[in-house]
Scaffold this active site. Structure first.
Site, PDB file in Angstrom:
ATOM      1  CD  GLU A 245       3.172  88.524   2.754  1.00  0.00           C
ATOM      2  OE1 GLU A 245       2.889  89.481   3.490  1.00  0.00           O
ATOM      3  OE2 GLU A 245       3.887  87.552   3.127  1.00  0.00           O
TER       4      GLU A 245
ATOM      5  CB  CYS B 166       7.811  91.979   6.648  1.00  0.00           C
ATOM      6  SG  CYS B 166       8.482  91.062   5.239  1.00  0.00           S
TER       7      CYS B 166
ATOM      8  CB  CYS C 158       6.234  90.544   2.021  1.00  0.00           C
ATOM      9  SG  CYS C 158       6.912  88.936   2.509  1.00  0.00           S
TER      10      CYS C 158
ATOM     11  NE  ARG D 103       3.230  68.934  29.468  1.00  0.00           N
ATOM     12  CZ  ARG D 103       3.532  67.898  30.236  1.00  0.00           C
ATOM     13  NH1 ARG D 103       4.246  66.888  29.723  1.00  0.00           N
ATOM     14  NH2 ARG D 103       3.125  67.864  31.488  1.00  0.00           N
TER      15      ARG D 103
ATOM     16  CG  ASP E 153       3.472  65.905  40.744  1.00  0.00           C
ATOM     17  OD1 ASP E 153       3.201  65.259  41.778  1.00  0.00           O
ATOM     18  OD2 ASP E 153       2.766  66.833  40.304  1.00  0.00           O
TER      19      ASP E 153
ATOM     20  CG  LEU F 202       7.582  69.608  33.157  1.00  0.00           C
ATOM     21  CD1 LEU F 202       8.112  70.941  33.653  1.00  0.00           C
ATOM     22  CD2 LEU F 202       6.075  69.523  33.346  1.00  0.00           C
TER      23      LEU F 202
END
Length: 350
Positions: A54, A81, A90, A190, A206, A210
């Site tokens: 806003e 808000c 706002c 991710r 593995d 990540l």
């Protein structure tokens, strides 16, 4: 065909999406100011801790259009808000500018707002229209809304499987299933989430990083389950390169970028992880394996979206079966070379 309210609200949603990856843990929000069917201002929440949609919208109004603000309609994709946080309320700003009408897509589930912004506007004599493109707005901020309504992160299950439904081979060598282009998509996924979780066997076999090195944006918080802290220290996940949480049953301390969080062996592991993640403010979680951990989330009906990658040209004679997705509704598919990607959500919401 969209009516005018929906057209301007769709613009709000398009603007809001520009804040993806930069505003969490705040929601993505867009705002458009319209005077006599002419857009005179627009903005979106760009960076966490900085001006809300806003504010940016009103600041964008050209000097010659500023006299029209008090005769305009403000469209905003989430309830304004009503509390002092990192920025002023706002709703107060809207009243200050004398804006007579505000069209809102959906109510904010955040407890400090949750209808109070709308009530503040009404008390000040502002006409409020609620529910324009509400479902689209809820979907846009599904992570934020799930976090505040369900008191847990938004959970995405992700795995890759062969054409005959195997997630891994039976030997020690890692089975590479998805192609390079799909891997880049996974790294984009991710970058869009707050955290990523794997179990002990996946971390050991593995040795994943990540991270999202093949895509721009903030790396997720890495999480792994290592109950007795027996994983070798030379694994990528333990290299301290980014924030990593180790869920275990023997140690509870915090080191730079590597946090040990103690689990109670008498309580459910997944429930403990989700509860602790909520209290840490972690709004979303990708579970990437292994099969047993993924199946545990499925069996507990603790998931919000599943993304299954299938390599249609790869089959193996023997291997570990992929998880069995239950009570799922397929809602989207895409093809990337040899890989078909299928998206699901639960048929029963928990």
């Amino acid at each position: 065909m969209m009516n005018l309210h929906e057209t301007y609200m769709q613009r709000c949603l398009d603007l809001a999406l520009l804040g993806a990856g930069s505003v969490a843990p705040n929601p993505m929000v867009g705002a458009v100011l319209v005077y006599e069917n002419r857009v005179i201002g627009e903005g979106y929440h760009q960076v966490f801790g900085q001006a809300h949609a806003e504010v940016n919208c009103l600041n964008s109004v050209k000097q010659e259009d500023q006299p029209f603000i008090s005769q305009s309609t403000l469209y905003v994709s989430l309830e304004p808000c009503s509390h002092f946080g990192k920025t002023p309320p706002c709703s107060m700003l809207i009243v200050k500018y004398g804006i007579p009408k505000v069209v809102i897509a959906c109510q904010d589930p955040f407890p400090k707002v949750a209808g109070t912004g709308i009530e503040a506007l009404k008390q000040a004599g502002v006409e409020v229209v609620l529910g324009v493109l509400e479902q689209e707005a809820l979907a846009l901020n599904k992570r934020f809304i799930c976090f505040h309504q369900k008191k847990r992160p938004f959970i995405i299950l992700k795995w890759a499987q062969t054409a005959n439904g195997k997630i891994a081979g039976i030997g020690q060598e890692r089975l590479l299933i998805s192609n390079e282009l799909t891997n880049r998509l996974v790294h984009r996924w991710r970058s869009e989430e707050a955290s990523i979780l794997v179990g002990f066997n996946t971390a050991l076999k593995d040795n994943p990083r990540l991270d999202n090195r093949f895509w721009k944006g903030k790396a997720p918080v890495r999480m792994l389950i290592d109950r007795d802290l027996s994983l070798p220290s030379n694994l990528h996940l333990l290299d301290g390169s980014q924030r990593t949480i180790v869920w275990n049953q023997v140690k509870n301390n915090t080191a730079p970028n590597l946090e040990h969080v103690l689990l109670d062996p008498q309580k459910d592991t997944i429930e403990q992880i989700l509860t602790a993640s909520y209290h840490m403010g972690i709004q979303s979680l990708i579970v990437e394996g292994g099969a047993a951990l993924l199946q545990a989330f499925i069996d507990k009906a603790l998931w919000d979206e599943a993304r299954v990658i299938s390599n249609e040209q790869l089959s193996i004679d023997a291997g570990l079966d992929a998880p069995l997705l239950k009570q799922a509704v397929h809602f989207h598919s895409e093809q990337i070379q040899t890989d078909s990607i299928h998206y699901f959500h639960p048929s029963v919401q928990v």
